[in-house]
Scaffold this motif. Structure first.
Motif, PDB file in Angstrom:
ATOM      1  N   VAL A   1       0.904  -1.484   0.085  1.00  0.00           N
ATOM      2  CA  VAL A   1      -0.109  -0.399  -0.161  1.00  0.00           C
ATOM      3  C   VAL A   1       1.218   0.639   0.372  1.00  0.00           C
ATOM      4  O   VAL A   1       1.992   1.549   1.412  1.00  0.00           O
ATOM      5  CB  VAL A   1      -0.968  -0.138   0.954  1.00  0.00           C
ATOM      6  CG1 VAL A   1      -1.627   1.224   1.370  1.00  0.00           C
ATOM      7  CG2 VAL A   1      -1.838  -1.424   0.814  1.00  0.00           C
ATOM      8  N   SER A   2       1.108   1.783  -1.059  1.00  0.00           N
ATOM      9  CA  SER A   2       1.821   3.200  -1.018  1.00  0.00           C
ATOM     10  C   SER A   2       1.253   4.126  -0.979  1.00  0.00           C
ATOM     11  O   SER A   2       1.783   5.401  -1.382  1.00  0.00           O
ATOM     12  CB  SER A   2       2.468   2.662  -2.393  1.00  0.00           C
ATOM     13  OG  SER A   2       2.386   3.292  -3.923  1.00  0.00           O
ATOM     14  N   MET A   3      -0.417   4.218  -1.150  1.00  0.00           N
ATOM     15  CA  MET A   3      -0.487   5.575  -1.371  1.00  0.00           C
ATOM     16  C   MET A   3      -2.246   5.495  -1.165  1.00  0.00           C
ATOM     17  O   MET A   3      -3.000   4.007  -0.568  1.00  0.00           O
ATOM     18  CB  MET A   3      -1.053   6.372  -2.915  1.00  0.00           C
ATOM     19  CG  MET A   3      -2.132   4.810  -3.917  1.00  0.00           C
ATOM     20  SD  MET A   3      -3.607   4.651  -3.696  1.00  0.00           S
ATOM     21  CE  MET A   3      -4.001   6.599  -5.054  1.00  0.00           C
ATOM     22  N   MET A   4      -3.033   6.512  -0.774  1.00  0.00           N
ATOM     23  CA  MET A   4      -4.121   6.392   0.024  1.00  0.00           C
ATOM     24  C   MET A   4      -4.821   7.626  -1.002  1.00  0.00           C
ATOM     25  O   MET A   4      -4.570   8.731  -0.959  1.00  0.00           O
ATOM     26  CB  MET A   4      -4.692   6.755   1.378  1.00  0.00           C
ATOM     27  CG  MET A   4      -3.864   5.828   2.409  1.00  0.00           C
ATOM     28  SD  MET A   4      -4.992   3.667   2.314  1.00  0.00           S
ATOM     29  CE  MET A   4      -6.058   4.350   3.048  1.00  0.00           C
ATOM     30  N   GLU A   5      -6.744   6.987  -0.802  1.00  0.00           N
ATOM     31  CA  GLU A   5      -7.532   8.730  -0.928  1.00  0.00           C
ATOM     32  C   GLU A   5      -9.257   9.047  -0.715  1.00  0.00           C
ATOM     33  O   GLU A   5      -8.631   8.385   0.387  1.00  0.00           O
ATOM     34  CB  GLU A   5      -7.660   7.764  -2.758  1.00  0.00           C
ATOM     35  CG  GLU A   5      -9.143   7.258  -2.949  1.00  0.00           C
ATOM     36  CD  GLU A   5      -9.384   6.710  -3.904  1.00  0.00           C
ATOM     37  OE1 GLU A   5      -9.009   6.375  -4.966  1.00  0.00           O
ATOM     38  OE2 GLU A   5     -10.615   6.428  -4.339  1.00  0.00           O
ATOM     39  N   ARG A   6      -9.025  10.118  -0.870  1.00  0.00           N
ATOM     40  CA  ARG A   6     -10.257   9.854   0.356  1.00  0.00           C
ATOM     41  C   ARG A   6     -11.386  11.174  -0.842  1.00  0.00           C
ATOM     42  O   ARG A   6     -10.532  12.105  -1.832  1.00  0.00           O
ATOM     43  CB  ARG A   6     -10.548  10.802   1.451  1.00  0.00           C
ATOM     44  CG  ARG A   6      -9.476  12.215   0.922  1.00  0.00           C
ATOM     45  CD  ARG A   6      -9.521  12.719   2.910  1.00  0.00           C
ATOM     46  NE  ARG A   6      -8.922  14.346   2.816  1.00  0.00           N
ATOM     47  CZ  ARG A   6      -8.400  15.245   3.019  1.00  0.00           C
ATOM     48  NH1 ARG A   6      -9.035  14.989   4.724  1.00  0.00           N
ATOM     49  NH2 ARG A   6      -8.167  15.901   3.319  1.00  0.00           N
ATOM     50  N   HIS A   7     -12.672  11.028  -0.811  1.00  0.00           N
ATOM     51  CA  HIS A   7     -13.514  12.314  -0.937  1.00  0.00           C
ATOM     52  C   HIS A   7     -13.748  13.216  -0.234  1.00  0.00           C
ATOM     53  O   HIS A   7     -15.185  12.685   0.055  1.00  0.00           O
ATOM     54  CB  HIS A   7     -15.018  11.484  -2.369  1.00  0.00           C
ATOM     55  CG  HIS A   7     -13.737   9.845  -2.931  1.00  0.00           C
ATOM     56  ND1 HIS A   7     -13.483  10.533  -4.131  1.00  0.00           N
ATOM     57  CD2 HIS A   7     -13.636   8.863  -2.692  1.00  0.00           C
ATOM     58  CE1 HIS A   7     -12.899   9.459  -4.248  1.00  0.00           C
ATOM     59  NE2 HIS A   7     -13.045   7.890  -3.851  1.00  0.00           N
ATOM     60  N   PRO A   8     -13.699  15.321  -0.269  1.00  0.00           N
ATOM     61  CA  PRO A   8     -13.389  15.617   0.838  1.00  0.00           C
ATOM     62  C   PRO A   8     -15.508  15.767   0.975  1.00  0.00           C
ATOM     63  O   PRO A   8     -15.787  16.098   1.469  1.00  0.00           O
ATOM     64  CB  PRO A   8     -12.738  16.393   0.475  1.00  0.00           C
ATOM     65  CG  PRO A   8     -12.118  16.171  -1.041  1.00  0.00           C
ATOM     66  CD  PRO A   8     -12.438  14.516  -1.031  1.00  0.00           C
ATOM     67  N   LYS A   9     -16.163  15.515  -0.485  1.00  0.00           N
ATOM     68  CA  LYS A   9     -17.612  15.977  -0.679  1.00  0.00           C
ATOM     69  C   LYS A   9     -18.787  15.042  -0.840  1.00  0.00           C
ATOM     70  O   LYS A   9     -19.826  15.383  -0.473  1.00  0.00           O
ATOM     71  CB  LYS A   9     -18.008  16.798  -2.105  1.00  0.00           C
ATOM     72  CG  LYS A   9     -16.558  17.622  -2.627  1.00  0.00           C
ATOM     73  CD  LYS A   9     -16.537  18.392  -3.306  1.00  0.00           C
ATOM     74  CE  LYS A   9     -15.826  19.808  -3.851  1.00  0.00           C
ATOM     75  NZ  LYS A   9     -16.974  21.215  -3.803  1.00  0.00           N
ATOM     76  N   ALA A  10     -18.543  13.969  -0.532  1.00  0.00           N
ATOM     77  CA  ALA A  10     -18.930  13.428   0.111  1.00  0.00           C
ATOM     78  C   ALA A  10     -18.580  11.051   0.084  1.00  0.00           C
ATOM     79  O   ALA A  10     -17.387  11.193  -0.283  1.00  0.00           O
ATOM     80  CB  ALA A  10     -20.125  13.290  -2.382  1.00  0.00           C
ATOM     81  N   SER A  11     -20.071  10.733  -0.041  1.00  0.00           N
ATOM     82  CA  SER A  11     -19.806   8.787   0.243  1.00  0.00           C
ATOM     83  C   SER A  11     -19.513   8.005  -0.866  1.00  0.00           C
ATOM     84  O   SER A  11     -19.693   9.718  -1.958  1.00  0.00           O
ATOM     85  CB  SER A  11     -20.552   8.392   1.088  1.00  0.00           C
ATOM     86  OG  SER A  11     -21.508   8.831   0.331  1.00  0.00           O
ATOM     87  N   GLN A  12     -18.857   7.134  -0.453  1.00  0.00           N
ATOM     88  CA  GLN A  12     -19.072   6.378  -1.905  1.00  0.00           C
ATOM     89  C   GLN A  12     -19.088   5.194  -1.482  1.00  0.00           C
ATOM     90  O   GLN A  12     -18.315   3.730  -0.505  1.00  0.00           O
ATOM     91  CB  GLN A  12     -17.289   6.512  -2.611  1.00  0.00           C
ATOM     92  CG  GLN A  12     -17.123   5.364  -3.787  1.00  0.00           C
ATOM     93  CD  GLN A  12     -15.608   5.826  -4.227  1.00  0.00           C
ATOM     94  OE1 GLN A  12     -14.646   6.147  -3.979  1.00  0.00           O
ATOM     95  NE2 GLN A  12     -15.624   6.247  -5.572  1.00  0.00           N
ATOM     96  N   ALA A  13     -20.009   4.338  -1.958  1.00  0.00           N
ATOM     97  CA  ALA A  13     -20.496   2.751  -1.598  1.00  0.00           C
ATOM     98  C   ALA A  13     -19.837   1.688  -2.749  1.00  0.00           C
ATOM     99  O   ALA A  13     -20.280   2.318  -4.287  1.00  0.00           O
ATOM    100  CB  ALA A  13     -22.161   2.470  -1.307  1.00  0.00           C
TER     101      ALA A  13
END
Length: 168
Positions: A73-85
């Motif tokens: 695992v070399s990276m991570m991401e996020r979605h600051p405006k909304a959830s993701q299912a």
């Protein structure tokens, strides 16, 4: 390169995943009731879909290529405006890697969950996670997330990587 941090794989449960979002699963823990003249059991309100102020919900299918374990695992991401299912359609196990949404992810803060092919996840708005980690074979996932104005994906590279071991 520094030695990766060995990560621990844990089973996905409602309680363990609660800080990161919702587990989407038809089980006795979910509110459920019979509908359609007794022919259907409805597992109700399984995830809090958050599209943010100016977004709208979209439904997509992601076709994930299988990852080989051990995996770095070399990276991570996020979605600051909304959830993701993510809801598996192929009935295959897969992995979920998450980190505290209130801090920049580091390898020692990562949590790894193994999900059955009958469990989906809904990442809450702003939760750091690794992109799709299908196992063994190409797998399809139904995705419910946000479309709308503005950038909704932050990506960070981990200075020290995490190592997901092979499943026991």
């Amino acid at each position: 390169m520094t030695t990766p941090v060995q990560l621990h794989i844990e089973p996905l449960t409602h309680e363990a995943f609660a800080p990161f979002g919702d587990v989407i699963q038809a089980d006795d823990a979910a509110k459920h009731f019979t509908i359609n003249e007794g022919n259907t059991e409805r597992y109700h309100d399984l995830a809090k879909i958050d599209t943010g102020e100016d977004g709208y919900a979209i439904v997509s299918i992601f076709r994930g290529q299988p990852r080989t374990l051990p995996f770095i695992v070399s990276m991570m991401e996020r979605h600051p405006k909304a959830s993701q299912a993510f809801i598996p359609l192929s009935g295959r196990p897969y992995l979920v890697v998450v980190s505290d949404p209130h801090a920049t992810p580091t390898a020692d803060r990562l949590r790894v969950f193994v999900c059955t092919g009958q469990q989906g996840v809904n990442y809450a708005k702003g939760v750091w996670h690794h992109p799709l980690l299908a196992l063994d074979t190409v797998s399809d996932f139904l995705i419910i997330d946000r479309a709308g104005p503005g950038d909704n994906c932050d990506v960070v590279q981990l200075p020290v990587h995490g190592l997901i071991p092979a499943l026991a």
